[in-house]
Design a protein around this motif. Structure first.
Motif, short mmCIF file in Angstrom:
data_model
loop_
_atom_site.label_atom_id
_atom_site.label_comp_id
_atom_site.label_asym_id
_atom_site.label_seq_id
_atom_site.Cartn_x
_atom_site.Cartn_y
_atom_site.Cartn_z
N ARG A 8 22.86 29.65 65.29
CA ARG A 8 22.69 29.74 63.84
C ARG A 8 23.99 29.42 63.13
NH1 ARG A 8 22.84 32.60 59.08
NH2 ARG A 8 20.88 32.59 57.92
N ASP A 102 9.00 23.43 58.50
CA ASP A 102 10.07 24.07 59.25
C ASP A 102 9.55 25.12 60.22
OD1 ASP A 102 12.15 22.67 58.00
OD2 ASP A 102 12.39 24.19 56.45
N MET A 104 11.03 28.61 61.60
CA MET A 104 12.07 29.62 61.41
C MET A 104 12.02 30.54 62.62
SD MET A 104 11.37 30.49 57.46
CE MET A 104 11.08 29.16 56.31
N TYR A 158 16.57 36.25 55.91
CA TYR A 158 17.12 34.90 56.12
C TYR A 158 18.28 34.93 57.11
CZ TYR A 158 18.80 30.20 55.14
OH TYR A 158 19.19 28.89 55.28
N VAL A 161 17.10 34.63 60.98
CA VAL A 161 16.36 33.47 61.45
C VAL A 161 17.33 32.30 61.62
CG1 VAL A 161 14.24 34.16 60.23
CG2 VAL A 161 15.76 32.50 59.16
N THR A 162 16.91 31.35 62.43
CA THR A 162 17.60 30.08 62.49
C THR A 162 16.51 29.01 62.35
OG1 THR A 162 19.20 28.68 63.65
CG2 THR A 162 17.68 29.94 65.04
N VAL A 163 16.73 28.06 61.46
CA VAL A 163 15.67 27.14 61.04
C VAL A 163 15.87 25.75 61.64
CG1 VAL A 163 14.52 26.10 59.04
CG2 VAL A 163 15.52 28.39 58.85
N ASN A 165 13.65 21.86 61.54
CA ASN A 165 12.46 21.20 61.02
C ASN A 165 11.52 20.89 62.19
OD1 ASN A 165 12.65 18.35 61.90
ND2 ASN A 165 14.44 18.24 60.55
#
Length: 181
Positions: A8, A102, A104, A158, A161-163, A165
């Motif tokens: 992250r 995305d 997450m 937020y 999490v690591t987002v 796509n």
């Protein structure tokens, strides 16, 4: 077992810079095998036998601290975990000029369907689904500024999490499958 480590907040906006070749060496130094990095945002596919995902996360976070002096959260998911997430993403979802979609990836401590209760979801704009390990989100780019999910940035959730796509998530799974064969 084949895993992916999702880091992250590295190499974003010039912050937490980590060279992928050096990161690969760090993973190998602490016993990870068949290490492959994918793009510069901290996606590392590797193999390991005998350690749990929690143990792997702890070892990798410590190695990154030792080698780069950075406290980076590392989410580790198995190929089976990623397969379940990818299977839940509708084939029509993409990340392109018309659609933003995305994945997450959730920290273990918030990985529960009840996490959806903490989100501002506008059903006429946002499509949001929970799947074990992740929240899936898709929105038409023409309505992106009206999305309730934009309110997620800066919240406590937020930070857990690591987002990625959907295009990146699918490519990670493809690389994991290649390594698994």
């Amino acid at each position: 077992m084949v895993y992916v480590a999702l880091l992250r907040g590295i190499n974003v906006g010039g912050n937490n810079k980590i060279d992928m070749k050096q990161l690969k060496q760090t993973f190998e130094r602490v016993g990870m095998k068949d290490v492959v990095t994918y793009i510069n945002t901290g996606n590392i596919i590797f193999s390991n036998e005998g350690l749990t995902k929690t143990e792997l996360s702890r070892i990798l976070e410590g190695a990154i601290q030792d080698d780069f002096g950075l406290q980076i959260k590392v989410v580790v998911r198995s190929i089976d975990d990623i397969q379940g997430i990818i299977a839940a993403i509708p084939d029509t979802w993409k990340n392109d000029q018309d659609m933003k979609s995305d994945v997450m990836f959730l920290w273990d401590e918030v990985d529960d369907e009840s996490v959806l209760e903490n989100l501002v979801i506008k059903p006429t704009i946002d499509t949001v689904k929970y799947v074990p390990g992740a929240i899936l989100w898709s929105v038409d780019k023409s309505t992106l500024t009206k999305s309730g999910m934009s309110k997620l940035i800066g919240t406590k959730l937020y930070k857990q999490v690591t987002v990625r796509n959907v295009n990146t998530a699918r490519k990670i799974y493809e690389l994991m499958q290649t390594q698994n064969s």
